[in-house]
Design an enzyme around this catalytic site. Structure first.
Site, PDB file in Angstrom:
ATOM      1  N   ALA A  71     -32.182   7.248 -16.560  1.00  0.00           N
ATOM      2  CA  ALA A  71     -33.586   7.574 -16.316  1.00  0.00           C
ATOM      3  C   ALA A  71     -33.788   7.816 -14.808  1.00  0.00           C
ATOM      4  CB  ALA A  71     -34.493   6.488 -16.880  1.00  0.00           C
ATOM      5  N   SER A  72     -34.808   7.215 -14.214  1.00  0.00           N
ATOM      6  CA  SER A  72     -35.136   7.537 -12.820  1.00  0.00           C
ATOM      7  C   SER A  72     -34.175   6.956 -11.796  1.00  0.00           C
ATOM      8  CB  SER A  72     -36.566   7.090 -12.505  1.00  0.00           C
ATOM      9  OG  SER A  72     -37.490   7.955 -13.123  1.00  0.00           O
ATOM     10  N   VAL A  73     -33.240   6.117 -12.199  1.00  0.00           N
ATOM     11  CA  VAL A  73     -32.155   5.740 -11.288  1.00  0.00           C
ATOM     12  C   VAL A  73     -31.399   7.000 -10.852  1.00  0.00           C
ATOM     13  CG1 VAL A  73     -29.964   4.468 -11.138  1.00  0.00           C
ATOM     14  CG2 VAL A  73     -31.971   3.375 -12.121  1.00  0.00           C
ATOM     15  N   SER A  74     -31.519   8.065 -11.636  1.00  0.00           N
ATOM     16  CA  SER A  74     -30.904   9.360 -11.297  1.00  0.00           C
ATOM     17  C   SER A  74     -31.433   9.937  -9.991  1.00  0.00           C
ATOM     18  CB  SER A  74     -31.173  10.380 -12.416  1.00  0.00           C
ATOM     19  OG  SER A  74     -30.727   9.934 -13.671  1.00  0.00           O
ATOM     20  N   LYS A  75     -32.630   9.554  -9.581  1.00  0.00           N
ATOM     21  CA  LYS A  75     -33.255  10.206  -8.420  1.00  0.00           C
ATOM     22  C   LYS A  75     -32.460  10.014  -7.136  1.00  0.00           C
ATOM     23  CE  LYS A  75     -38.048  10.564 -10.006  1.00  0.00           C
ATOM     24  NZ  LYS A  75     -37.839  10.274 -11.436  1.00  0.00           N
TER      25      LYS A  75
END
Length: 364
Positions: A71-75
């Protein structure tokens, strides 16, 4: 400052009541934690545990090496691609977005996108309203719809912090323009392959369905008294019809690969010390105050562990977190595939365990 000393006092109280081992177990809950925990000290794993099922339908046990949606850990990976492009001289953080992309919004820089201070409207709400969900949308479609419908800006660029997935979609598209290459290819060739992150990639739904070690996301349905695939709910199937978006999410990985990423950051294998300092720097807003979000990292200070850079992720069925204590060289990685209701409380307990162990080893 007062809140910092209150934290220190709270930690001292907890220290007298608990030891690290007692804090490592997930809190009791009607629907227990399902996922993987990894704790490392200066790159060496001192605690790793898998809990629950990879697939609830078959009750196949979860393994510590299983693959989760981040999820937003991808950012932080999207931000790193921008940092690497800046190191190569292919862009600058204060470049205007319109230098790379045609949009109806002016005065926004790459730095605004990185730090969630752009004021851009929410692309997901826009696509949910207008997109034909029989088809899978990608960045080009999102940009086209932003230009077609032109939803209003939420505030002037740099005025305040407001979390924006739209900004990270634009960052991936800017990276493609600056490098002349596909964003997924950049991630693979500039980050995943050089670091030996063999289980990490940006995958299509079809690719993920064929992966035996993928831990799908689940949500508990009280009426059925069981966990159900998160993609089966209309409110959460955006991961399917927005399945080609790039930048704000979609990376899937393992706890072990994230530890390789962590080590690469500590050892300057990708970014220079100056670039990392920029990533971990608070954003100065228009009126002179600061926002505690750098380039793809939330920033905080711990009374025992010092500076922390971290990020959470929340996709249907998934909750994820990486916490890096960059002064104390401690790392905490938690990946869950059952949307564990007490996830944040569990992460707090684990961070307490890390801090207690760190103080004990330091003889404090």
């Amino acid at each position: 400052m007062r809140s910092y000393f209150l934290l220190l006092l709270l930690f001292a109280v907890v220290h007298t009541q608990a030891q690290p081992d007692t804090l490592l177990q997930p809190p009791a809950a009607a629907h227990p934690f399902n996922g993987v925990v990894l704790l490392a000290d200066n790159g060496t794993v001192w605690h790793q545990q898998a809990y629950g099922y990879r697939r609830f339908e078959t009750q196949e046990p979860l393994q510590a090496t299983d693959i989760f949606e981040l999820a937003s850990v991808s950012k932080q990976f999207t931000a790193m691609i921008i940092v690497l492009l800046q190191q190569e001289g292919l862009l600058q953080y204060d470049d205007p977005v319109e230098r790379y992309l045609q949009l109806p919004y002016k005065g926004i820089t790459i730095r605004h996108l990185l730090t969630h201070t752009s004021g851009l409207p929410d692309y997901q709400a826009l696509m949910d309203k207008y997109w034909d969900k029989r088809f899978v949308a990608g960045n080009e479609d999102i940009l086209r719809y932003l230009n077609r419908y032109q939803p209003r800006m939420r505030f002037a660029p740099g005025e305040r912090y407001e979390y924006s997935n739209t900004g990270y979609v634009l960052l991936a598209s800017i990276a493609e323009k600056a490098a002349g290459r596909d964003f997924i290819t950049l991630c693979r060739e500039w980050i995943f392959k050089p670091l030996g992150m063999a289980d990490t990639d940006i995958r299509t739904p079809d690719e993920k369905r064929g992966m035996p070690r993928l831990a799908p996301g689940y949500q508990y349905v009280a009426a059925q008294q069981r966990h159900v695939s998160a993609d089966s709910f209309p409110a959460s199937n955006y991961t399917l019809w927005l399945g080609n978006r790039k930048g704000p999410g979609r990376i899937s990985s393992t706890a072990q690969d994230l530890l390789k990423w962590d080590a690469a950051l500590y050892n300057n294998l990708l970014a220079t010390p100056a670039s990392l300092a920029a990533m971990y720097r608070p954003m100065r807003l228009n009126k002179g105050d600061t926002s505690q979000y750098g380039f793809g990292w939330e920033l905080s200070q711990h009374p025992v562990l010092g500076r922390i850079v971290k990020h959470s992720g929340d996709n249907p069925g998934y909750k994820t977190q990486i916490i890096r204590c960059i002064d104390a060289r401690q790392t905490l990685i938690v990946l869950s595939n059952n949307a564990f209701a007490e996830f944040d409380a569990y992460v707090d307990r684990l961070l307490q365990a890390v801090a207690l162990r760190y103080r004990q080893q330091a003889g404090q």
